[in-house]
Design a protein around this motif. Structure first.
Motif, PDB file in Angstrom:
ATOM      1  N   TRP A   1      -9.495   3.283  -3.641  1.00  0.00           N
ATOM      2  CA  TRP A   1      -8.120   2.858  -3.887  1.00  0.00           C
ATOM      3  C   TRP A   1      -7.142   3.768  -3.146  1.00  0.00           C
ATOM      4  CZ3 TRP A   1      -5.285   3.147  -9.244  1.00  0.00           C
ATOM      5  CH2 TRP A   1      -4.135   2.374  -9.207  1.00  0.00           C
ATOM      6  N   GLY A   2      -7.390   5.061  -3.214  1.00  0.00           N
ATOM      7  CA  GLY A   2      -6.509   6.011  -2.541  1.00  0.00           C
ATOM      8  C   GLY A   2      -6.565   5.902  -1.024  1.00  0.00           C
ATOM      9  N   LEU A   3      -7.776   5.713  -0.480  1.00  0.00           N
ATOM     10  CA  LEU A   3      -7.910   5.609   0.969  1.00  0.00           C
ATOM     11  C   LEU A   3      -7.365   4.291   1.515  1.00  0.00           C
ATOM     12  CD1 LEU A   3     -11.484   7.096   1.519  1.00  0.00           C
ATOM     13  CD2 LEU A   3      -9.296   8.142   2.114  1.00  0.00           C
ATOM     14  N   GLY A   4      -7.649   3.212   0.812  1.00  0.00           N
ATOM     15  CA  GLY A   4      -7.246   1.889   1.309  1.00  0.00           C
ATOM     16  C   GLY A   4      -5.860   1.463   0.878  1.00  0.00           C
ATOM     17  N   GLY A   5      -5.391   2.007  -0.238  1.00  0.00           N
ATOM     18  CA  GLY A   5      -4.089   1.598  -0.759  1.00  0.00           C
ATOM     19  C   GLY A   5      -4.147   0.297  -1.539  1.00  0.00           C
ATOM     20  N   TYR A   6      -5.351  -0.206  -1.778  1.00  0.00           N
ATOM     21  CA  TYR A   6      -5.527  -1.459  -2.517  1.00  0.00           C
ATOM     22  C   TYR A   6      -6.617  -1.274  -3.566  1.00  0.00           C
ATOM     23  CZ  TYR A   6      -3.171  -3.944   1.312  1.00  0.00           C
ATOM     24  OH  TYR A   6      -2.275  -4.368   2.246  1.00  0.00           O
ATOM     25  N   CYS A   7      -6.378  -1.773  -4.778  1.00  0.00           N
ATOM     26  CA  CYS A   7      -7.473  -1.885  -5.730  1.00  0.00           C
ATOM     27  C   CYS A   7      -8.106  -3.258  -5.492  1.00  0.00           C
ATOM     28  CB  CYS A   7      -6.977  -1.703  -7.164  1.00  0.00           C
ATOM     29  SG  CYS A   7      -6.050  -3.077  -7.833  1.00  0.00           S
ATOM     30  N   PRO A   8      -9.266  -3.555  -6.053  1.00  0.00           N
ATOM     31  CA  PRO A   8      -9.917  -4.828  -5.754  1.00  0.00           C
ATOM     32  C   PRO A   8      -9.054  -6.061  -6.034  1.00  0.00           C
ATOM     33  CG  PRO A   8     -11.471  -3.353  -6.782  1.00  0.00           C
ATOM     34  CD  PRO A   8     -10.143  -2.665  -6.839  1.00  0.00           C
ATOM     35  N   THR A   9      -8.400  -6.106  -7.173  1.00  0.00           N
ATOM     36  CA  THR A   9      -7.571  -7.273  -7.494  1.00  0.00           C
ATOM     37  C   THR A   9      -6.445  -7.450  -6.492  1.00  0.00           C
ATOM     38  OG1 THR A   9      -8.041  -6.957  -9.828  1.00  0.00           O
ATOM     39  CG2 THR A   9      -6.180  -8.350  -9.298  1.00  0.00           C
ATOM     40  N   VAL A  10      -5.801  -6.365  -6.150  1.00  0.00           N
ATOM     41  CA  VAL A  10      -4.680  -6.419  -5.214  1.00  0.00           C
ATOM     42  C   VAL A  10      -5.164  -6.814  -3.826  1.00  0.00           C
ATOM     43  CG1 VAL A  10      -2.909  -5.009  -4.107  1.00  0.00           C
ATOM     44  CG2 VAL A  10      -3.265  -4.843  -6.558  1.00  0.00           C
ATOM     45  N   SER A  11      -6.353  -6.372  -3.430  1.00  0.00           N
ATOM     46  CA  SER A  11      -6.856  -6.745  -2.107  1.00  0.00           C
ATOM     47  C   SER A  11      -7.088  -8.250  -2.029  1.00  0.00           C
ATOM     48  CB  SER A  11      -8.131  -5.975  -1.759  1.00  0.00           C
ATOM     49  OG  SER A  11      -9.230  -6.419  -2.508  1.00  0.00           O
TER      50      SER A  11
ATOM     51  N   PRO B   1       0.811  -1.226   0.000  1.00  0.00           N
ATOM     52  CA  PRO B   1       0.000   0.000   0.000  1.00  0.00           C
ATOM     53  C   PRO B   1       0.844   1.276   0.000  1.00  0.00           C
ATOM     54  CG  PRO B   1      -0.876  -1.560   1.571  1.00  0.00           C
ATOM     55  CD  PRO B   1       0.416  -2.132   1.069  1.00  0.00           C
ATOM     56  N   ALA B   2       2.006   1.246   0.635  1.00  0.00           N
ATOM     57  CA  ALA B   2       2.862   2.438   0.657  1.00  0.00           C
ATOM     58  C   ALA B   2       3.278   2.841  -0.757  1.00  0.00           C
ATOM     59  CB  ALA B   2       4.092   2.188   1.523  1.00  0.00           C
ATOM     60  N   ASN B   3       3.501   1.866  -1.629  1.00  0.00           N
ATOM     61  CA  ASN B   3       3.856   2.170  -3.020  1.00  0.00           C
ATOM     62  C   ASN B   3       2.688   2.815  -3.763  1.00  0.00           C
ATOM     63  OD1 ASN B   3       6.420   1.182  -2.690  1.00  0.00           O
ATOM     64  ND2 ASN B   3       5.967  -0.814  -3.569  1.00  0.00           N
ATOM     65  N   ILE B   4       1.487   2.323  -3.517  1.00  0.00           N
ATOM     66  CA  ILE B   4       0.293   2.878  -4.172  1.00  0.00           C
ATOM     67  C   ILE B   4       0.065   4.307  -3.695  1.00  0.00           C
ATOM     68  CG2 ILE B   4      -2.213   2.668  -4.439  1.00  0.00           C
ATOM     69  CD1 ILE B   4      -0.593   0.487  -5.868  1.00  0.00           C
ATOM     70  N   ILE B   5       0.076   4.479  -2.381  1.00  0.00           N
ATOM     71  CA  ILE B   5      -0.164   5.811  -1.823  1.00  0.00           C
ATOM     72  C   ILE B   5       0.933   6.773  -2.275  1.00  0.00           C
ATOM     73  CG2 ILE B   5      -0.301   7.112   0.338  1.00  0.00           C
ATOM     74  CD1 ILE B   5      -1.729   4.543   1.474  1.00  0.00           C
ATOM     75  N   GLY B   6       2.184   6.298  -2.324  1.00  0.00           N
ATOM     76  CA  GLY B   6       3.282   7.132  -2.812  1.00  0.00           C
ATOM     77  C   GLY B   6       3.101   7.508  -4.276  1.00  0.00           C
ATOM     78  N   PHE B   7       2.578   6.592  -5.069  1.00  0.00           N
ATOM     79  CA  PHE B   7       2.340   6.866  -6.485  1.00  0.00           C
ATOM     80  C   PHE B   7       1.224   7.894  -6.662  1.00  0.00           C
ATOM     81  CE2 PHE B   7       0.190   5.826 -10.524  1.00  0.00           C
ATOM     82  CZ  PHE B   7       1.223   6.131 -11.394  1.00  0.00           C
ATOM     83  N   LEU B   8       0.201   7.815  -5.816  1.00  0.00           N
ATOM     84  CA  LEU B   8      -0.936   8.727  -5.920  1.00  0.00           C
ATOM     85  C   LEU B   8      -0.647  10.098  -5.307  1.00  0.00           C
ATOM     86  CD1 LEU B   8      -3.818   6.239  -5.067  1.00  0.00           C
ATOM     87  CD2 LEU B   8      -3.169   7.080  -7.323  1.00  0.00           C
TER      88      LEU B   8
END
Length: 145
Positions: A96-106, A26-33
């Motif tokens: 996605w932004g709040l959780g740090g996961y998209c459905p597939t990744v979750s 999730p840190a990578n996703i949040i960092g990307f966003l």
């Protein structure tokens, strides 16, 4: 059976790719966003690789009469932008932004046995059930189309 085995193999390959790319963090996703803060552009390489592979293989695969692991092609035919598409995209992006996961990744991250992906996954299921319930009561799909 052949179709299920093909789906399993493709799903496992996809999950391994998600893990190797760092998108399960999730840190990578949040960092990307976080484009106005501590932006982490590394997922651009994952996206570029995925788009590149898709661009090449899609053209080759579509030359076949049928897919390898299905009897029919499932290609979307609608091209218009509807309110349902816009609203659904906004909800997806916010989640996605709040959780740090998209459905597939979750779903893939459930294998980590951590609480956070489980909460996100349960929230996704709850949201789908809530929409189904509200749609039956209020006929939302026809109002949004």
């Amino acid at each position: 059976m052949k179709y299920n085995l093909g789906a399993l193999i493709v799903g496992l390959l996809f999950a391994i790719g998600l893990g190797l790319s760092g998108i399960l963090q999730p840190a990578n996703i949040i960092g990307f966003l976080d484009v106005f803060g501590k932006w982490n552009p590394t997922l651009l390489f994952t996206m570029a690789g995925a788009v590149g592979v898709h661009f090449i293989t899609y053209k080759l695969i579509r030359k076949r009469k049928t897919p390898m692991f299905s009897k029919d092609w499932f290609i979307p035919t609608r091209q218009e932008i509807t309110p349902a598409l816009v609203i659904g995209s906004l909800i997806f992006g916010i989640g996605w932004g709040l959780g740090g996961y998209c459905p597939t990744v979750s779903v893939t991250s459930l294998a980590s046995f951590e609480t956070r992906p489980l909460i996100v996954f349960v929230s996704i299921i709850f949201g789908m059930l809530l929409f189904g319930f509200l749609d039956k009561k209020m006929n939302l799909k026809s109002k949004l189309e």
